[in-house]
Scaffold this active site. Structure first.
Site, PDB file in Angstrom:
ATOM      1  N   HIS A 324      42.261  42.666  41.610  1.00 27.87           N
ATOM      2  CA  HIS A 324      41.217  43.639  41.323  1.00 27.87           C
ATOM      3  C   HIS A 324      41.848  45.011  41.163  1.00 27.87           C
ATOM      4  O   HIS A 324      42.902  45.296  41.729  1.00 27.87           O
ATOM      5  CB  HIS A 324      40.187  43.653  42.462  1.00 27.87           C
ATOM      6  N   ASP A 383      34.511  37.270  41.325  1.00 30.15           N
ATOM      7  CA  ASP A 383      34.305  36.354  40.200  1.00 30.15           C
ATOM      8  C   ASP A 383      34.768  34.938  40.493  1.00 30.15           C
ATOM      9  O   ASP A 383      34.249  33.982  39.920  1.00 30.15           O
ATOM     10  CB  ASP A 383      35.018  36.879  38.954  1.00 30.15           C
TER      11      ASP A 383
END
Length: 446
Positions: A324, A383
């Protein structure tokens, strides 16, 4: 015609290329990122904040990730509504918009207000959704937002009261639009039966979505709770994410609410932003197809190495669902969703599937250290588990990103209102021209 376009495309490409080294030469903050990977500070917000590292001597020091909505740790918010055995998305939306947690009466009144707004305008379903089906639900959502402008008696009024009314109307209608948009696509593109279930006033946002997208309208308590949690965790992520920033930029021009939110939808539609969980699902399907026994960690690890070396899946070198831009040691959204995913997997008799995802997470961390060094850190992002959760919920592939939008509109609207109230200066960043000035040439001499 195609040949002419091909020639023009070649000309366009050759005259649009800027050499990468020039960005360094002129100290351009590409992607609005500083050289150390942090975001360029362009605004202030009270709505949400993300913590993923400490900055010491201009160097990122990894730390456990934290996400705050209006200063409250999202883990505390989730724990609060889960221990009360109730849905949390509406409470989260209230918090983001109004800056405080609602009491019971305020929450009941807010739920009632949203329930009164969920139905679409007269003939909207037939004329806007069913007569003009789209192959992409995000496209249908974006167009529908713009068309809702026409049913607003005062669409250009930028008073806080009016913008708030418009925002609540859109937040309430997004679930209905995406559900009907999916039903239209399923019918006209896949030749399935058409099911149009009216939203129910007694159901939460998550429950209404499951009610409207499923032919039989049935769902379990765990299914509704899981979808609700996903909505809560996607509702806001600081003002610097691409779609929230797009909302700020467009709102700063003084445009109407529908144009601003349609812009945010267009931003989220991009695969680099809202489509990441789709890539996770595709990657996992590829793993299942190419790893003979994906319960075997050694075989799975070997294939993940191939993916990282750009020798498998889409040859991008990315293990989707890992890493991320802000979070380093952990993504709190992933941790919360992972826990609920296990509960849902038990109900669905899919623990083997759940273990595949947790093994991808564990092995990717090991592989990353092998390739990048022992000090390198990477963690699962939301995700990884949102794609798995949607699969367990039998959410159609077409709705993955649209569900993200249905959640994130709460944050978009909060940011838009904050922009209108606090920062009335139009955003206008600089671009440096590197082209040379040349003289105009008469047509006959070219």
């Amino acid at each position: 015609m195609e040949t002419a376009i091909d020639k023009l495309a070649i000309l366009t490409e050759s005259n649009s290329l800027i050499e990468p080294e020039l960005y360094d030469k002129y100290n351009v903050k590409r992607g609005l990122r500083n050289s150390n990977g942090t975001g360029v500070l362009v605004g202030l917000t009270k709505i949400g904040s993300v913590e993923g590292y400490k900055l010491i001597d201009d160097k990122k020091i990894p730390k456990e990730g934290k996400l705050f909505y209006r200063g409250i740790n999202v883990e505390e918010i989730v724990d609060g509504f889960q221990k009360d055995n109730r849905m949390g998305f509406e409470e989260t939306t209230y918090l983001l918009l109004f800056g405080k947690l609602p009491n019971k009466t305020e929450l009941d009144d807010f739920n009632k207000l949203l329930s009164e707004m969920r139905c679409l305008p007269k003939h909207f379903t037939e004329n806007m959704i069913l007569k003009i089906p789209s192959s992409n639900i995000m496209n249908k959502l974006q167009r529908s937002v713009l068309v809702l402008y026409s049913s607003d008696d005062n669409p250009e009024d930028l008073s806080v009261r009016n913008v708030l009314k418009q925002s609540l109307n859109l937040i309430a209608k997004f679930p209905t639009i995406i559900s009907y948009g999916y039903q239209a696509k399923s019918h006209y593109f896949y030749d399935n039966s058409l099911f149009i279930h009216s939203p129910r006033k007694d159901l939460s946002t998550a429950e209404n979505i499951l009610h409207m997208i499923r032919p039989d309208s049935t769902y379990t308590k765990t299914e509704a709770e899981t979808l609700d949690l996903s909505l809560v965790l996607h509702a806001e992520h600081g003002g610097g994410n691409n779609s929230a920033f797009a909302t700020h930029v467009v709102s700063s021009s003084g445009t109407d609410t529908y144009s601003a939110i349609a812009t945010a939808v267009g931003s989220l539609k991009g695969p680099k932003h809202g489509g990441a969980n789709l890539k996770v699902r595709d990657m996992v399907a590829d793993i299942k197809e190419n790893v003979t026994n994906w319960s075997d960690k050694n075989l799975l690890k070997d294939y993940l190495v191939k993916i990282l070396k750009k020798d498998a899946f889409d040859n991008s070198g990315l293990i989707y669902g890992m890493g991320h831009a802000v979070y380093t040691l952990s993504d709190p959204r992933a941790e919360l969703l992972k826990k609920k995913a296990k509960e849902l997997a038990c109900e669905k008799d899919s623990l083997k599937e759940y273990e595949l995802y947790t093994n991808i997470e564990e092995l990717s961390k090991e592989i990353y250290k092998t390739f990048k060094g022992e000090d390198a850190v990477i963690s699962a992002n939301v995700d990884l588990y949102s794609g798995f959760v949607y699969e367990l919920l039998n959410i159609p592939y077409d709705l993955y990103t649209a569900l993200f939008a249905t959640s994130r509109i709460s944050g978009w609207c909060a940011h838009r209102i904050e922009q209108i109230i606090s920062d009335k200066k139009i955003m206008r960043p600089a671009y440096k021209s590197i082209d040379k000035n040349i003289n105009y040439i008469d047509l006959d001499l070219r």
